[in-house]
Design an enzyme around this catalytic site. Structure first.
Site, PDB file in Angstrom:
ATOM      1  CB  ALA A 272     -11.530 -74.708  29.565  1.00 22.78           C
ATOM      2  CG  ASN A 275     -12.973 -68.577  23.378  1.00 21.51           C
ATOM      3  OD1 ASN A 275     -11.634 -67.901  23.390  1.00 21.51           O
ATOM      4  ND2 ASN A 275     -12.495 -69.914  23.009  1.00 21.51           N
ATOM      5  CG  HIS A 305     -12.270 -71.346  36.142  1.00 24.60           C
ATOM      6  ND1 HIS A 305     -11.298 -71.311  37.172  1.00 24.60           N
ATOM      7  CD2 HIS A 305     -11.924 -70.571  34.970  1.00 24.60           C
ATOM      8  CE1 HIS A 305     -10.411 -70.521  36.756  1.00 24.60           C
ATOM      9  NE2 HIS A 305     -10.821 -70.001  35.492  1.00 24.60           N
ATOM     10  CD  GLU A 306     -12.638 -71.845  31.468  1.00 24.65           C
ATOM     11  OE1 GLU A 306     -12.637 -70.689  30.751  1.00 24.65           O
ATOM     12  OE2 GLU A 306     -11.767 -72.081  32.071  1.00 24.65           O
ATOM     13  CG  HIS A 309     -13.375 -66.663  32.980  1.00 26.24           C
ATOM     14  ND1 HIS A 309     -12.585 -65.820  33.475  1.00 26.24           N
ATOM     15  CD2 HIS A 309     -12.480 -67.855  32.792  1.00 26.24           C
ATOM     16  CE1 HIS A 309     -11.449 -66.143  34.055  1.00 26.24           C
ATOM     17  NE2 HIS A 309     -11.388 -67.529  33.721  1.00 26.24           N
ATOM     18  CD  GLU A 328      -7.946 -67.014  34.275  1.00 25.52           C
ATOM     19  OE1 GLU A 328      -8.351 -68.025  34.961  1.00 25.52           O
ATOM     20  OE2 GLU A 328      -7.954 -66.932  33.040  1.00 25.52           O
TER      21      GLU A 328
END
Length: 857
Positions: A272, A275, A305-306, A309, A328
């Site tokens: 993934a 953005n 996880h995304e 971010h 990360e």
């Protein structure tokens, strides 16, 4: 002075210069960027190109020379402050600019090439219905394949985006999009973000939407996958909501963007991409076939996880790529940790499928071993490498590996154990407050942590983040009258805070073990640990898996573990022990056959599916296919066949469909005769279930191809029945697996000489090509690989270089193959992405030969 010329690399569309750290620092001192206005027209250029018009508003702090990056198919015009510049002045991917002090506007009008490799603006046509989809993946140097940019993470700007798309398409972007006249869509202006975080996904998407906390949430996929997305939409939204709420409990800064869309896109290279406001996922996460609860948990972890971010990476972004761990490692740690917490909040009665097991068990048995393996190769690097170790973007791309993800997350887990979560979160929130919508470095982060604690976090960072390799912890146990003494020796330099688990046999309960006590210690120890009574039957260093180190067992504990592993009550403890046995095999300290026998003895009693999957994966891919000789391999396959048959029998009552599915998959892969699995294929189901869905049908057909028990006509018939993108990949994998000279030559030419395979079709072909059963047929292709792989990587770029290095690497395990690999690495002209993959693969081959030598000597 004139800066040194950037190193050259041949990219997917010709030569280009990679950005150096020195160049980025020079440009950041010279200018700041306020705004991009990007206009993409996807209705021109047919299947090959699209129009890209970019206006960049920026300020030069002094007069000076710099450059803008772009990689066009055709560059029509460039103007600086209204004055035309010569398009012929474009030097590879750089256009020189001479600036006066003050504000400027640069306008660029170009045609850009669509990608078939998942880089830039990828274009895909669905074979099921002929619909076309496009999406961006702009990481590292790929921004310039879509729009002109000062392409470095610390030149943040706001972005205004307009996209013209064909009728019937929907355009998704970082902000909420609104359709206008003539097929144009406008996206809401973004906050300050880095160039690589700009995102577009355009096509006739199937969408499911909702709202949470006043924010629009959306799920999007290809129309042909609509029924499968609809079936899982409630689960996907449940995971998203719980993670969103949990992050808002942890972080003082609110979610910083205007919407949260999750688009599942075809032929995506990564799992993934974070953005802002438009996370893109590989659309294998829209499940067409049955999956296990562990696989659902993996998908949930990727969502967590995304979303992490959005703060770690998007709100606060690294200044240069040496600090990729700030993105990360944090997202990896927060994803697993927060998913556990979200699952606890979500559970009322039965746990949801995506949280049916402790996420740290999956992390320990699967992700952590990824980090351990990477950290023992010649390509290892610190979690936070020094600046001179990441001199340019090409070298930075190589650090997206098990160290930046799994080791970094493990280091953070150890930090939280040492620091305490309260102080850890206080430091994080200080970091967000100081650097929101800006950039930061390791030093910035450590300074923020230091404000929240009296502990010496600067020393911790030097010991944990600036060093390489895996420490090994070994216990020594001595007994005296009425007491036992534990001394832990450390091979390595890092301090560790860990728990030692002491276990005894449960009287009258066979191999069942019960915990006697858990002892918290620091390594190095100030003094030997002394406990009253007889020594335990089993001592487990790093029980609960809070540190990052290989752990060894003393002789008594080794004997107990091999005999009683399934009798240990806690799954995380069992995962630590399985990892210890795995490391011992890899280090030549435990016979591979002993590992297989241990799996045979205990997996039929294992209750945690993540452990079953992790142990079977290592037993098949590493031990059976690599560490055992061709003479030993049939017996290992027979053992795996017997084990998985027992697991299938154990699950006949239907109470554990995930375990049954796992066993069926591995039974297929271990089959040495075609009759049983051919019967399943013809009947359309496994006796007692499950029915064969597309994934199982293609898995069986691939194994039949390896065994020479199918042909092109049979493969074509199955493709007719399943004409999807995954069907095309399955057919490519099967054709490449056929054990005939003609099939191998055709597959080889498609991979290395046709240059028409997409990234996914090349990977599928490579996965089918190399088979241990076909070693003699394939032996001549080892030398051909080293002849053909470098020019292919040069022609098609880093994504294909990664795929061909990862999946098409020669299968033979012998000294001749090792010598050919070592000779290839002496070349000075290898694309960095290919060199890194070859370095790792050759080292893994060397290790396999070492394990074989230790076994047979």
């Amino acid at each position: 002075m004139t800066p040194a010329r950037a190193p050259q690399r041949i990219g997917q569309h010709g030569p280009m210069s990679v950005l150096t750290r020195d160049e980025a620092q020079t440009r950041a001192r010279l200018l700041s960027v306020q705004r991009y206005a990007i206009d993409l027209d996807l209705t021109t250029g047919g299947d090959d190109t699209f129009t890209s018009r970019t206006a960049i508003h920026f300020t030069a702090h002094t007069a000076g020379d710099t450059f803008v990056e772009l990689k066009p198919a055709v560059l029509r015009s460039v103007t600086l402050d209204g004055t035309p510049l010569d398009p012929e002045a474009l030097d590879e991917n750089r256009l020189a600019l001479s600036l006066t002090e003050g504000p400027h506007e640069l306008r660029v009008d170009a045609d850009m090439a669509y990608s078939r490799t998942g880089e830039g603006l990828h274009r895909f046509t669905d074979p099921v219905d002929g619909e076309t989809y496009t999406y961006t993946q702009l990481f590292m140097d790929d921004v310039q394949r879509v729009y002109a940019a000062f392409d470095q993470p610390d030149l943040k700007a706001v972005f205004d985006l307009t996209v013209r798309a064909p009728d019937g398409w929907t355009v998704l972007a970082n902000g909420i999009t609104t359709p206008q006249e003539d097929g144009r869509w406008t996206a809401a202006t973004t906050p300050l973000i880095s160039t690589y975080l700009v995102a577009v996904a355009a096509g006739p998407w199937h969408s499911v939407t909702t709202e949470h906390a006043g924010l629009p949430f959306g799920l999007h996929c290809r129309r042909s996958l609509a029924p499968h997305l609809d079936a899982d939409a409630d689960e996907l939204f449940e995971v998203t909501r719980h993670c969103y709420d949990r992050y808002h409990e942890k972080f003082d800064e609110p979610y910083p963007f205007d919407s949260y869309d999750q688009a599942f896109v075809p032929e995506f290279n990564a799992g993934a991409m974070e953005n802002p406001g438009l996370v893109t996922f590989r659309d294998e996460f829209v499940y067409r076939s049955a999956v296990t609860d562990t696989e659902r948990q993996t998908r949930a972890m990727v969502i967590a996880h995304e979303m992490a971010h959005m703060w770690f990476g998007d709100l606060v972004t690294l200044q240069w790529w040496d600090d990729i761990w700030l993105n990360e490692s944090f997202a990896e740690y927060m994803g697993y940790h927060t998913l556990n917490e979200a699952a606890q909040q979500a559970s009322s009665g039965a746990l949801p499928a995506w949280s049916s097991t402790d996420t740290w068990v999956y992390f320990g048995i699967t992700r952590k071993s990824w980090g351990y393996d990477a950290d023992q190769r010649p390509s290892t690097h610190p979690v936070a490498p020094p600046a001179d170790a990441v001199p340019d973007t090409a070298s930075a791309m190589l650090n997206f590996d098990g160290i930046s993800y799994a080791k970094g997350a493990s280091a953070l887990r150890q930090l939280v154990a040492w620091l305490g979560e309260k102080d850890f979160l206080a430091g994080i929130n200080t970091h967000f407050a100081r650097h929101k919508f800006a950039n930061a470095t390791l030093a910035d982060f450590i300074d923020s942590l230091a404000r929240a604690t009296d502990r010496d976090v600067h020393a911790w960072a030097e010991q944990w983040l600036r060093t390489t390799g895996v420490d090994t912890l070994t216990p020594t146990v001595e007994e005296t009258d009425g007491a036992w003494h534990l001394t832990v020796t450390r091979q390595g330099e890092r301090p560790h805070r860990l728990t030692v688990g002491a276990y005894d046999h449960a009287p009258g309960h066979g191999n069942t073990l019960v915990p006697r006590e858990h002892i918290d210690i620091d390594v190095p120890q100030d003094e030997t640990t002394v406990r009253p009574g007889r020594r335990p039957a089993l001592l487990v260093l790093n029980d609960q898996d809070l540190t990052y180190a290989k752990v060894r067992l003393d002789a008594t504990s080794t004997e107990t573990a091999l005999r009683s592993l399934s009798g240990i009550p806690d799954a995380l403890t069992r995962a630590v022990l399985w990892n210890s046995l795995r490391d011992m095999v890899r280090d030549g300290e435990l016979e591979p056959a002993a590992y297989l026998e241990t799996a045979r003895a205990h997996l039929t009693e294992e209750a945690d599916l993540a452990i079953v999957q992790g142990v079977l994966a290592f037993a098949a891919a590493h031990i059976t296919d690599r560490y055992l000789t061709p003479i030993e391999r049939p017996a290992a396959l027979a053992l795996l066949g017997d084990l998985t048959r027992d697991l299938i029998r154990r699950t006949e009552d239907g109470t554990n469909p995930g375990l049954r599915l796992t066993a069926v998959r591995h039974f297929i892969d271990a089959a040495t005769q075609p009759d049983t699995i051919r019967g399943w294929l013809e009947e359309g189901h496994v006796p007692g279930g499950p029915a064969l869905d597309p994934e199982l049908r293609w898995r069986i057909l691939t194994r039949l191809a390896v065994l020479g028990a199918t042909d092109d006509q049979d493969i074509a018939a199955h493709l007719t029945a399943d004409p999807s993108a995954t069907g095309e990949e399955g057919a490519a994998r099967c054709r490449a697996a056929l054990p005939t000279p003609a099939a191998k030559e055709a597959a080889w030419n498609a991979m290395f000489h046709g240059d028409t395979l997409s990234n996914y079709l090349l990977t599928a072909t490579a996965q089918g090509f190399w088979q241990p059963e076909q070693e003699e047929l394939l032996r001549p292709y080892t030398a051909r690989y080293y002849q053909d792989a470098p020019p292919l990587a040069d022609r098609r770029g880093p994504a294909i270089a990664d795929a061909v290095g990862r999946h098409a690497f020669p299968g033979p395990v012998d000294t001749d193959a090792l010598h050919q690999g070592e000779a290839a690495l002496t070349r000075t002209d290898l694309l960095p992405a290919l060199r890194r993959k070859l370095t790792d693969q050759v080292d893994d081959l060397r290790r396999a030969l070492y394990v074989r030598g230790r076994t047979t000597s």
